[in-house]
Design a protein around this motif. Structure first.
Motif, PDB file in Angstrom:
ATOM      1  N   TYR A  12       0.837  -1.209   0.000  1.00 27.39           N
ATOM      2  CA  TYR A  12       0.000   0.000   0.000  1.00 27.39           C
ATOM      3  C   TYR A  12       0.870   1.257   0.000  1.00 27.39           C
ATOM      4  O   TYR A  12       0.642   2.183  -0.790  1.00 27.39           O
ATOM      5  N   THR A  63       2.628   1.704  -3.305  1.00 29.77           N
ATOM      6  CA  THR A  63       1.727   1.981  -4.429  1.00 29.77           C
ATOM      7  C   THR A  63       1.097   3.367  -4.352  1.00 29.77           C
ATOM      8  O   THR A  63       1.002   4.068  -5.366  1.00 29.77           O
ATOM      9  N   TYR A  64       0.689   3.783  -3.165  1.00 25.29           N
ATOM     10  CA  TYR A  64      -0.127   5.000  -3.046  1.00 25.29           C
ATOM     11  C   TYR A  64       0.588   6.182  -2.387  1.00 25.29           C
ATOM     12  O   TYR A  64       0.000   7.272  -2.304  1.00 25.29           O
ATOM     13  N   THR A  65       1.800   6.004  -1.918  1.00 25.25           N
ATOM     14  CA  THR A  65       2.518   7.113  -1.289  1.00 25.25           C
ATOM     15  C   THR A  65       3.967   7.129  -1.772  1.00 25.25           C
ATOM     16  O   THR A  65       4.418   6.210  -2.460  1.00 25.25           O
ATOM     17  N   SER A  66       4.669   8.170  -1.387  1.00 20.75           N
ATOM     18  CA  SER A  66       6.101   8.264  -1.686  1.00 20.75           C
ATOM     19  C   SER A  66       6.914   8.135  -0.399  1.00 20.75           C
ATOM     20  O   SER A  66       8.105   8.435  -0.384  1.00 20.75           O
TER      21      SER A  66
END
Length: 259
Positions: free
Chosen positions: A56, A59-62
């Protein structure tokens, strides 16, 4: 009262039965079925949650904090496979302690706790800091992931191929089923299970970007395995004589400065 337990011998590839006291299967004893079930369940939950969180975050954050659940997932996998492989290929030796959750306590727990703390602090307060020279951070991180996987695979294969000859404790007396395994992965690594854990552990620290823990793990693990190999090989020479001496001369450990 005793109960026959089927045991698979990977050398003869046959099943046989051994008698173990029923009392050992009850809570609080070394082969407690409830104790095994609870630990396996907790490790499964830990692996599922940490793996999901790693994916997660990636995929959705840096955020670089994916490294924390990645480490937990690696630990969960390692400890589950320690028990599972023992249970499947050295069944008679399988017990609650085969998970190795409290092995070398408390040093083992302190080392991993510090690694988590270092990763959390550095990636929370200095998320953009370059800890690797020449911009090699990403490459070293990927190398760490690769070493984690390779180390785990090598250790697990070693335990499978050694079967009843593998033991988590150094043996000072030769048992009836103890044979010298020199084929398969043992033809490439003299102590593949040690090689596997050594590089698995260092790989996790590279992946986490832990400079202090990487240096600490390197020093402690090298000292531990160099001493353990020395003691173990003294016993192996007594067990197998010239056969082991020739094998030792022919196959290296692939652990730096441990010959």
């Amino acid at each position: 009262m005793e109960r026959p337990v089927p045991v698979y011998n990977s050398q003869s590839r046959q099943w046989s039965t051994h008698e173990i006291p029923d009392r050992l299967l009850f809570p609080g004893h070394s082969k407690s079925l409830s104790g095994i079930a609870v630990r396996a369940f907790c490790l499964g939950v830990s692996l599922a949650l940490s793996s999901s969180l790693t994916l997660y975050i990636l995929t959705y954050t840096s955020s670089p904090l994916w490294r924390l659940p990645y480490f937990i997932a690696s630990l969960s996998t390692f400890h589950f496979l320690e028990f599972y492989t023992t249970a499947a290929y050295n069944t008679r030796a399988a017990e609650v302690g085969s998970f190795l959750l409290t092995a070398n306590w408390p040093g083992y727990a302190i080392a991993h706790s510090f690694a988590i703390f270092e990763c959390l602090v550095t990636n929370t307060f200095w998320p953009g800091a370059r800890w690797a020279p020449f911009g090699l951070g990403t490459l070293l991180c990927l190398a760490g992931v690769g070493l984690t996987v390779i180390g785990q695979v090598v250790r697990t294969i070693a335990m499978v191929q050694a079967g009843p000859s593998f033991n988590h404790l150094v043996q000072h007396q030769r048992n009836a089923g103890h044979v010298l395994v020199t084929t398969g992965i043992y033809s490439k690594f003299r102590h593949p299970s040690y090689f596997g854990f050594f590089w698995w552990a260092l790989g996790t620290q590279l992946a986490m970007g832990n400079v202090i823990s990487f240096m600490g793990y390197s020093a402690v693990l090298w000292k531990f395995f160099s001493g353990r190999i020395k003691v173990e090989e003294e016993a192996l020479v007594r067990f197998f004589g010239e056969e082991y001496v020739n094998y030792r001369r022919r196959v290296g450990t692939k652990i730096p400065f441990v010959h």
